[in-house]
Design a protein around this motif. Structure first.
Motif, short mmCIF file in Angstrom:
data_model
loop_
_atom_site.label_atom_id
_atom_site.label_comp_id
_atom_site.label_asym_id
_atom_site.label_seq_id
_atom_site.Cartn_x
_atom_site.Cartn_y
_atom_site.Cartn_z
N CYS A 1 -21.16 -71.14 -16.40
CA CYS A 1 -19.98 -71.81 -15.87
C CYS A 1 -18.76 -70.90 -15.86
O CYS A 1 -17.76 -71.21 -15.24
N ARG B 1 -16.69 -77.15 -19.52
CA ARG B 1 -16.52 -75.70 -19.29
C ARG B 1 -15.53 -75.15 -20.30
O ARG B 1 -14.35 -74.92 -20.00
N ARG C 1 -22.52 -79.67 -22.90
CA ARG C 1 -22.88 -78.43 -22.18
C ARG C 1 -22.27 -78.43 -20.78
O ARG C 1 -22.14 -77.38 -20.16
N ALA C 2 -21.91 -79.61 -20.28
CA ALA C 2 -21.27 -79.69 -18.96
C ALA C 2 -19.77 -79.44 -19.02
O ALA C 2 -19.13 -79.26 -17.99
N ARG D 1 -20.52 -82.26 -14.16
CA ARG D 1 -21.08 -81.04 -13.57
C ARG D 1 -20.49 -80.70 -12.21
O ARG D 1 -20.72 -79.61 -11.68
N CYS D 2 -19.74 -81.62 -11.64
CA CYS D 2 -19.23 -81.43 -10.28
C CYS D 2 -18.04 -80.46 -10.28
O CYS D 2 -17.08 -80.62 -11.04
N ASP D 3 -18.09 -79.46 -9.41
CA ASP D 3 -16.99 -78.49 -9.29
C ASP D 3 -15.72 -79.14 -8.78
O ASP D 3 -14.62 -78.62 -8.98
N LEU E 1 -22.73 -87.45 -16.55
CA LEU E 1 -23.15 -86.05 -16.44
C LEU E 1 -22.97 -85.53 -15.02
O LEU E 1 -22.56 -84.38 -14.80
N GLN E 2 -23.25 -86.38 -14.05
CA GLN E 2 -23.07 -85.99 -12.64
C GLN E 2 -21.60 -85.64 -12.36
O GLN E 2 -21.31 -84.63 -11.71
#
Length: 451
Positions: A127, A83, A80-81, A44-46, A40-41
């Motif tokens: 997002c 995009r 959900r993470a 979520r990272c751009d 998950l980390q």
């Protein structure tokens, strides 16, 4: 290992490696052992670097399917993470197919599709306003160039250097490069010049500063990015423009080119940084300009270009500084003013012009050379013409930057990126400054310059 022993520096390197190589890592068995929190980390990272958001979706599916009973309840949070607004309609079809197979695979139903469709179709997720932003370790640098203008007197060649600070992925097919100004070359502006990187320093040689016979140059400069400093070096022996400058071993080789408007060269010069001097090597077996060159296995390969009659060639040969020219299998299409780069033990050739009776026309056909088998294969054609463009390989993808269209003499102000995995060209947005007869390279820039 880094986490178990509290090695913060190693952990940072490992996480950065995963972010930069996420698609390849997600295809390995070890990826399936990641804890949900760690996955998950990353999601979520751009800074997650992926060719498309579909690669993120596929990674989550792979991870869930490794242990469906335990992981299906976590799938919704992981999804959900993803995009989804960054996907194209074609890519989004796969989401529906995977969702149905998940619903049919066990007792637990996971309604991923409805939530994904909500984000994809209506864009209410936060997002949408965010992008995947990736900062490559090596900067893609543009050097010099010219701009097209119907009035020759109003043309303005460039002294500027630009670098790609980040690569950005947005909604659907939207991808772009964030360009920043690095500085200016000393002396005169130049185009149709040569660039090379040796021992972390940028070399700029020859070129033109305008279009008269007396405007061809032989001056050479070296840029040190650590000190942000330029140094004038020994001049080339011959005036050269529209030539190739390649780095091989401990030196740089200036190959062929034009010495004035209507005369090209068969000479080759080698630069030695230790003595700051140029020396002549074995000449080519014919005069060439507008050719492309790449180095593989320490050897110099040269394709196409104009001969002494300024006809586009189909030739491919191996050049040795002492033995000269050894001809290899010919390309299937003639070309000059094109690009050639080495990538994954292949040479990718794209862009340029080709012969059309007494005139030239744009060459959109792209070809790939196998140096082991000495064979050529055609691959996906360019979406638009790129004549006199720059090229580079960054993170195992081919970039073709700028140039112009021979048919209507308009500027090709876009960057296109080719991914050998997907076999697809992607538009990476508009370029800064003059875009014709520019040159590009990869250069490691210290953080104080990037900022």
């Amino acid at each position: 290992f880094a986490g178990a022993y509290g090695m913060a520096d190693l952990m940072e390197l490992a996480e950065d490696f995963v972010l930069r190589n996420f698609q390849e890592i997600s295809a390995t068995p070890k990826f399936q052992d990641l804890p949900a929190e760690k996955l998950l980390q990353f999601l979520r990272c751009d800074a997650l670097s992926i060719p498309s958001e579909l690669a993120v979706f596929r990674a989550v599916v792979t991870w869930v399917e490794a242990d469906p009973t335990e992981r299906l309840p976590q799938a919704e949070e992981l999804m959900r993470a993803v995009r989804f607004p960054f996907m194209t309609f074609r890519e989004f079809r796969e989401v529906r197919a995977v969702n149905l197979s998940m619903e049919c695979s066990g007792d637990i139903e996971v309604e991923l599709y409805k939530s994904a469709l909500k984000e994809f179709g209506f864009g209410i997720s936060d997002c949408v306003a965010r992008k995947r932003v990736h900062h490559p370790k090596d900067a893609l640098v543009l050097v010099g160039g010219d701009e097209l203008h119907p009035d020759m007197g109003n043309r303005l060649p460039s002294k500027q250097l630009w670098f790609a600070n980040s690569l950005r992925s947005g909604t659907g097919l939207v991808k772009e490069i964030e360009w920043r100004l690095l500085g200016e070359m000393p002396d005169q502006a130049r185009f149709r010049h040569g660039v090379g990187v040796l021992d972390g320093q940028l070399y700029v040689a020859g070129g033109c500063h305008f279009y008269a016979k007396t405007d061809t140059m032989k001056s050479v400069y070296r840029y040190d990015p650590e000190r942000d400093h330029w140094k004038r070096l020994a001049d080339l022996h011959e005036l050269r423009s529209n030539f190739t400058l390649v780095v091989s071993g401990d030196g740089l080789y200036a190959v062929g080119g034009d010495k004035d408007i209507n005369t090209n060269l068969d000479s080759v010069e080698k630069y030695s940084p230790e003595t700051d001097s140029w020396s002549f090597c074995h000449p080519l077996d014919q005069a060439l300009s507008g050719q492309a060159a790449a180095v593989w296995g320490g050897e110099i390969f040269i394709s196409g270009g104009f001969n002494c009659k300024y006809e586009c060639l189909v030739s491919m040969f191996l050049y040795h500084p002492k033995r000269g020219t050894t001809y290899l299998a010919e390309m299937t299409h003639d070309r000059a003013q094109h690009c050639m780069e080495s990538l994954k033990n292949r040479f990718y050739v794209a862009g340029g012009v080709c012969n059309l009776r007494k005139y030239y026309t744009d060459q959109l056909v792209c070809e790939m050379y196998n140096p082991v088998r000495d064979t050529w294969t055609v691959f996906t054609p360019l979406p638009i013409p790129h004549v006199g463009a720059a090229s580079a390989v960054l993170e195992e993808r081919l970039y073709i930057l700028g140039g112009y269209c021979q048919e209507d003499y308009s500027e090709a102000r876009l960057t296109h990126r080719y991914d050998p995995v997907t076999q697809r060209w992607e538009s990476m947005g508009k370029m800064p400054g003059p875009v014709t007869d520019i040159r590009a390279c990869l250069l490691h820039l210290p953080e104080h310059i990037r900022k």
